[in-house]
Design a protein around this motif. Structure first.
Motif, PDB file in Angstrom:
ATOM      1  N   THR A 130     -14.451  31.228  15.606  1.00 50.10           N
ATOM      2  CA  THR A 130     -14.611  32.241  16.656  1.00 50.10           C
ATOM      3  C   THR A 130     -15.924  32.980  16.491  1.00 50.10           C
ATOM      4  OG1 THR A 130     -12.204  32.534  16.782  1.00 50.10           O
ATOM      5  CG2 THR A 130     -13.569  34.288  17.697  1.00 50.10           C
ATOM      6  N   ILE A 131     -16.258  33.342  15.251  1.00 47.93           N
ATOM      7  CA  ILE A 131     -17.514  34.055  14.981  1.00 47.93           C
ATOM      8  C   ILE A 131     -18.708  33.209  15.406  1.00 47.93           C
ATOM      9  CG2 ILE A 131     -18.989  35.007  13.159  1.00 47.93           C
ATOM     10  CD1 ILE A 131     -16.371  35.694  11.650  1.00 47.93           C
ATOM     11  N   LYS A 132     -18.649  31.911  15.117  1.00 45.59           N
ATOM     12  CA  LYS A 132     -19.740  31.014  15.509  1.00 45.59           C
ATOM     13  C   LYS A 132     -19.956  31.036  17.021  1.00 45.59           C
ATOM     14  CE  LYS A 132     -18.623  26.760  15.736  1.00 45.59           C
ATOM     15  NZ  LYS A 132     -18.207  25.393  15.337  1.00 45.59           N
ATOM     16  N   LEU A 133     -18.870  30.990  17.792  1.00 41.71           N
ATOM     17  CA  LEU A 133     -18.979  30.991  19.252  1.00 41.71           C
ATOM     18  C   LEU A 133     -19.537  32.316  19.761  1.00 41.71           C
ATOM     19  CD1 LEU A 133     -15.557  29.271  19.970  1.00 41.71           C
ATOM     20  CD2 LEU A 133     -17.816  28.264  20.344  1.00 41.71           C
ATOM     21  N   PHE A 180     -18.540  49.118  22.456  1.00 40.10           N
ATOM     22  CA  PHE A 180     -17.979  48.063  21.625  1.00 40.10           C
ATOM     23  C   PHE A 180     -17.217  47.065  22.498  1.00 40.10           C
ATOM     24  CE2 PHE A 180     -18.639  51.487  18.685  1.00 40.10           C
ATOM     25  CZ  PHE A 180     -18.864  50.894  17.453  1.00 40.10           C
ATOM     26  N   ALA A 181     -17.279  45.801  22.113  1.00 35.64           N
ATOM     27  CA  ALA A 181     -16.480  44.765  22.768  1.00 35.64           C
ATOM     28  C   ALA A 181     -15.743  43.976  21.694  1.00 35.64           C
ATOM     29  CB  ALA A 181     -17.360  43.833  23.593  1.00 35.64           C
ATOM     30  N   LEU A 182     -14.437  43.816  21.864  1.00 31.15           N
ATOM     31  CA  LEU A 182     -13.629  42.990  20.974  1.00 31.15           C
ATOM     32  C   LEU A 182     -13.363  41.664  21.674  1.00 31.15           C
ATOM     33  CD1 LEU A 182     -13.194  45.896  19.855  1.00 31.15           C
ATOM     34  CD2 LEU A 182     -10.858  45.195  19.269  1.00 31.15           C
ATOM     35  N   ILE A 183     -13.735  40.577  21.031  1.00 28.98           N
ATOM     36  CA  ILE A 183     -13.461  39.238  21.568  1.00 28.98           C
ATOM     37  C   ILE A 183     -12.386  38.617  20.692  1.00 28.98           C
ATOM     38  CG2 ILE A 183     -14.415  36.973  22.089  1.00 28.98           C
ATOM     39  CD1 ILE A 183     -17.011  38.294  22.796  1.00 28.98           C
ATOM     40  N   ILE A 184     -11.220  38.382  21.269  1.00 26.95           N
ATOM     41  CA  ILE A 184     -10.005  38.145  20.492  1.00 26.95           C
ATOM     42  C   ILE A 184      -9.534  36.705  20.627  1.00 26.95           C
ATOM     43  CG2 ILE A 184      -7.593  38.847  20.224  1.00 26.95           C
ATOM     44  CD1 ILE A 184      -8.971  41.529  21.790  1.00 26.95           C
ATOM     45  N   ASN A 185      -9.417  36.011  19.511  1.00 26.01           N
ATOM     46  CA  ASN A 185      -8.839  34.670  19.471  1.00 26.01           C
ATOM     47  C   ASN A 185      -7.321  34.811  19.558  1.00 26.01           C
ATOM     48  OD1 ASN A 185      -7.841  32.135  18.885  1.00 26.01           O
ATOM     49  ND2 ASN A 185      -9.114  31.814  17.075  1.00 26.01           N
ATOM     50  N   ILE A 192     -20.514  43.775  19.208  1.00 27.29           N
ATOM     51  CA  ILE A 192     -19.464  42.818  19.569  1.00 27.29           C
ATOM     52  C   ILE A 192     -18.705  42.456  18.303  1.00 27.29           C
ATOM     53  CG2 ILE A 192     -18.928  40.557  20.532  1.00 27.29           C
ATOM     54  CD1 ILE A 192     -21.430  40.754  22.221  1.00 27.29           C
ATOM     55  N   ILE A 193     -17.377  42.611  18.347  1.00 23.72           N
ATOM     56  CA  ILE A 193     -16.524  42.330  17.191  1.00 23.72           C
ATOM     57  C   ILE A 193     -15.646  41.113  17.504  1.00 23.72           C
ATOM     58  CG2 ILE A 193     -14.718  43.224  15.677  1.00 23.72           C
ATOM     59  CD1 ILE A 193     -15.645  46.052  16.401  1.00 23.72           C
ATOM     60  N   ILE A 251     -29.162  31.395  12.494  1.00 30.61           N
ATOM     61  CA  ILE A 251     -28.134  30.451  12.893  1.00 30.61           C
ATOM     62  C   ILE A 251     -28.854  29.124  13.142  1.00 30.61           C
ATOM     63  CG2 ILE A 251     -26.645  32.233  13.856  1.00 30.61           C
ATOM     64  CD1 ILE A 251     -27.462  31.306  16.651  1.00 30.61           C
ATOM     65  N   ALA A 252     -28.117  28.077  13.429  1.00 35.41           N
ATOM     66  CA  ALA A 252     -28.745  26.779  13.694  1.00 35.41           C
ATOM     67  C   ALA A 252     -28.121  26.153  14.923  1.00 35.41           C
ATOM     68  CB  ALA A 252     -28.581  25.848  12.491  1.00 35.41           C
ATOM     69  N   ARG A 253     -28.922  25.389  15.649  1.00 41.30           N
ATOM     70  CA  ARG A 253     -28.410  24.603  16.779  1.00 41.30           C
ATOM     71  C   ARG A 253     -28.157  23.183  16.289  1.00 41.30           C
ATOM     72  NH1 ARG A 253     -32.276  25.331  20.240  1.00 41.30           N
ATOM     73  NH2 ARG A 253     -31.321  26.900  21.584  1.00 41.30           N
ATOM     74  N   VAL A 254     -26.961  22.652  16.583  1.00 40.43           N
ATOM     75  CA  VAL A 254     -26.600  21.280  16.203  1.00 40.43           C
ATOM     76  C   VAL A 254     -26.221  20.548  17.494  1.00 40.43           C
ATOM     77  CG1 VAL A 254     -25.165  19.822  14.746  1.00 40.43           C
ATOM     78  CG2 VAL A 254     -25.713  22.154  14.006  1.00 40.43           C
ATOM     79  N   ASN A 255     -27.133  19.700  17.992  1.00 37.50           N
ATOM     80  CA  ASN A 255     -26.992  19.110  19.322  1.00 37.50           C
ATOM     81  C   ASN A 255     -26.791  20.239  20.329  1.00 37.50           C
ATOM     82  OD1 ASN A 255     -27.349  16.642  18.122  1.00 37.50           O
ATOM     83  ND2 ASN A 255     -25.223  16.004  18.255  1.00 37.50           N
ATOM     84  N   ASP A 256     -25.637  20.289  21.005  1.00 39.63           N
ATOM     85  CA  ASP A 256     -25.407  21.369  21.971  1.00 39.63           C
ATOM     86  C   ASP A 256     -24.456  22.418  21.417  1.00 39.63           C
ATOM     87  OD1 ASP A 256     -23.158  19.801  21.948  1.00 39.63           O
ATOM     88  OD2 ASP A 256     -22.897  19.756  24.120  1.00 39.63           O
ATOM     89  N   GLN A 257     -24.229  22.417  20.087  1.00 36.53           N
ATOM     90  CA  GLN A 257     -23.378  23.404  19.443  1.00 36.53           C
ATOM     91  C   GLN A 257     -24.229  24.286  18.517  1.00 36.53           C
ATOM     92  OE1 GLN A 257     -19.509  21.867  18.037  1.00 36.53           O
ATOM     93  NE2 GLN A 257     -20.185  19.845  18.696  1.00 36.53           N
ATOM     94  N   TYR A 258     -23.552  25.209  17.813  1.00 37.53           N
ATOM     95  CA  TYR A 258     -24.254  26.101  16.898  1.00 37.53           C
ATOM     96  C   TYR A 258     -23.549  26.094  15.541  1.00 37.53           C
ATOM     97  CZ  TYR A 258     -26.857  27.900  20.889  1.00 37.53           C
ATOM     98  OH  TYR A 258     -27.673  28.016  21.989  1.00 37.53           O
ATOM     99  N   MET A 259     -24.277  26.515  14.512  1.00 41.41           N
ATOM    100  CA  MET A 259     -23.751  26.560  13.150  1.00 41.41           C
ATOM    101  C   MET A 259     -24.146  27.886  12.517  1.00 41.41           C
ATOM    102  SD  MET A 259     -24.418  23.808  10.046  1.00 41.41           S
ATOM    103  CE  MET A 259     -26.219  23.968  10.004  1.00 41.41           C
ATOM    104  N   ILE A 260     -23.194  28.492  11.789  1.00 41.23           N
ATOM    105  CA  ILE A 260     -23.498  29.739  11.085  1.00 41.23           C
ATOM    106  C   ILE A 260     -23.372  29.591   9.572  1.00 41.23           C
ATOM    107  CG2 ILE A 260     -22.896  31.262  13.000  1.00 41.23           C
ATOM    108  CD1 ILE A 260     -20.167  31.707  11.623  1.00 41.23           C
ATOM    109  N   SER A 261     -22.701  28.529   9.095  1.00 40.03           N
ATOM    110  CA  SER A 261     -22.466  28.422   7.654  1.00 40.03           C
ATOM    111  C   SER A 261     -22.737  27.043   7.089  1.00 40.03           C
ATOM    112  CB  SER A 261     -21.018  28.822   7.313  1.00 40.03           C
ATOM    113  OG  SER A 261     -20.791  30.175   7.606  1.00 40.03           O
TER     114      SER A 261
END
Length: 302
Positions: free
Chosen positions: A72-75, A4-9, A64-65, A127-137
Motif C-alpha cells: 500500500t505504501i508503495k502505491l 491530512f489524508a488517510l488512504i486505507i487498505n 498523506i498517511i 524510489i525506483a520505477r520498474v517497467n510501469d510499476q514502482y519500488m520502495i524497498s
C-alpha cells in the motif's frame, strides 16, 4: 492549516483498522487539526490507491498517511510522485513486515509514530520505477520470489518464518537456477543464479544486515546474486542471524542507478518470477530506474 489524508487498505484487519483510524482522528484533533482537514480514502484496488494518492497530492494535501503494508505504501508513493511530490508521506506502520518504516527508524508503536508526524523532520528518499510499476524497498527473483509465491498470507501470519522455511525447502529441492543478462549503467554481465536480490536500503523483509552503506537517499540500489546455496545456512543467516546477513559468503554484488534484466533462456518455464516489495510483479524482462529523492517522508530527528 495542515491537511491530512488517510488512504486505507480495506483488505487487512478491518476491526483493528477502524480502531486505528479513530485513534488517528482523535490524536490529530487534539493537535488542533480541524476534523474537516482530515480526509479518508477507501480505494477498492491498487490502481485506485495510486490514483487517490495522486489526486490528494494534486489537491495540495500536506500529509498523506497510508494504512496498510509496504504494498500500500508503495502505491501511495507512486501517486505522490506522479502528483508532483507536494505531499509528505506520514508513516503509521500497520503491515506485517513494515520494511520501509524500519529502514527509516519510524516507531512501530502507533502513538509514537503519530507523535513523529509533529516532532520529526523531513527527509527526501529515493524510489525506483520498474517497467510501469514502482519500488520502495526490494526486488527479488528466483528462490525468494518462488518461496513467497508458495506462502499464503494466512500461513505467513500464523507461522511467520516457518512458513517460508517449509516452502523454501520444497523449492530448494528442485535445484532450479536461472540465467539472466544484466545491463546496467556501468556494464553488461551474465549470471547463473538461484537468487537475485535488489535492495534500496540496508533492510530487506524488515531485517537489517545487508550492505551497511546502503541508504534511502543515495540514488543507488545494490544488486546481489547468489553463486551457490546451502539451504540451512541460507535460512540461518536470513531469519535468525539478524544484522549479519552480509557475512553470508556466497554473494556477489554491485551498485547501479539503472538496470535491465533479461531472461537468457527463451522458454517460459525458465523465466523467473519477479516480486517487487513483496507483491507479484510478473516475469522478466524488467527495466529498473532510480528516481532520486522523489518522495518526502517525515522521519524521527537524529
Amino acid at each position: 492549516m495542515t491537511t491530512f489524508a488517510l488512504i486505507i487498505n480495506q483488505k487487512s484487519g478491518k476491526r483493528e483498522k477502524d480502531q486505528l483510524i479513530e485513534t488517528i482522528k482523535n490524536f490529530l484533533i487534539e493537535k488542533n487539526i480541524p476534523e474537516k482537514n482530515i480526509l479518508y480514502f477507501y480505494p477498492a484496488s491498487a490502481d485506485e490507491t495510486r490514483e487517490m494518492a495522486k489526486e490528494a497530492c494534486l489537491d495540495k494535501i500536506d500529509v498523506i498517511i497510508p494504512l496498510g503494508g509496504d504494498g500500500t505504501i508503495k502505491l501511495v508513493c507512486a501517486g505522490i510522485y506522479e502528483g508532483g511530490g507536494y505531499s509528505r508521506l506520514g508513516l503509521i506502520p500497520t503491515g506485517t513486515v513494515n520494511n520501509l518504516a524500519k529502514s527509516l527508524n519510524i516507531p512501530l508503536n502507533p502513538k509514537k509514530a503519530l507523535e513523529n508526524l509533529f516532532s520529526g523532520r523531513e527527509l527526501a528518499i529515493d524510489i525506483a520505477r520498474v517497467n510501469d510499476q514502482y519500488m520502495i524497498s526490494s526486488l527479488t527473483l528466483g528462490l525468494m520470489a518462488d518461496m513467497a509465491l508458495s506462502v499464503t498470507p494466512e500461513h505467513k501470519r500464523r507461522y511467520g518464518a516457518l512458513a517460508f522455511i517449509k516452502a523454501g525447502w520444497k523449492i530448494f529441492l528442485r535445484r532450479r537456477s536461472y540465467r539472466v543478462q544484466a545491463i546496467s549503467d556501468q556494464k553488461k554481465q551474465y549470471f547463473k543464479t538461484k537468487l537475485l536480490l535488489i535492495t534500496m536500503s540496508n533492510t530487506v523483509a524488515g531485517l537489517p544486515g545487508f550492505n551497511q552503506k546502503d541508504t534511502v537517499d543515495d540514488g543507488l540500489f545494490t544488486v546481489y546474486t547468489l553463486r551457490k546455496t546451502h539451504f540451512i545456512r541460507f535460512f540461518f543467516y536470513f531469519f535468525f542471524r539478524i544484522g549479519k546477513f552480509n557475512h553470508f559468503r556466497h554473494w556477489d554484488s554491485f551498485q547501479a542507478s539503472e538496470l535491465r534484466l533479461i531472461n537468457v533462456r527463451k522458454k517460459d518455464k525458465n523465466n523467473p518470477n519477479v516480486r517487487i516489495d513483496g507483491d507479484v510483479a510478473g516475469k522478466l524482462p524488467v527495466l529498473i530506474q532510480m528516481l532520486p529523492k522523489a518522495i518526502t517522508v517525515i522521519v524521527p530527528k537524529k
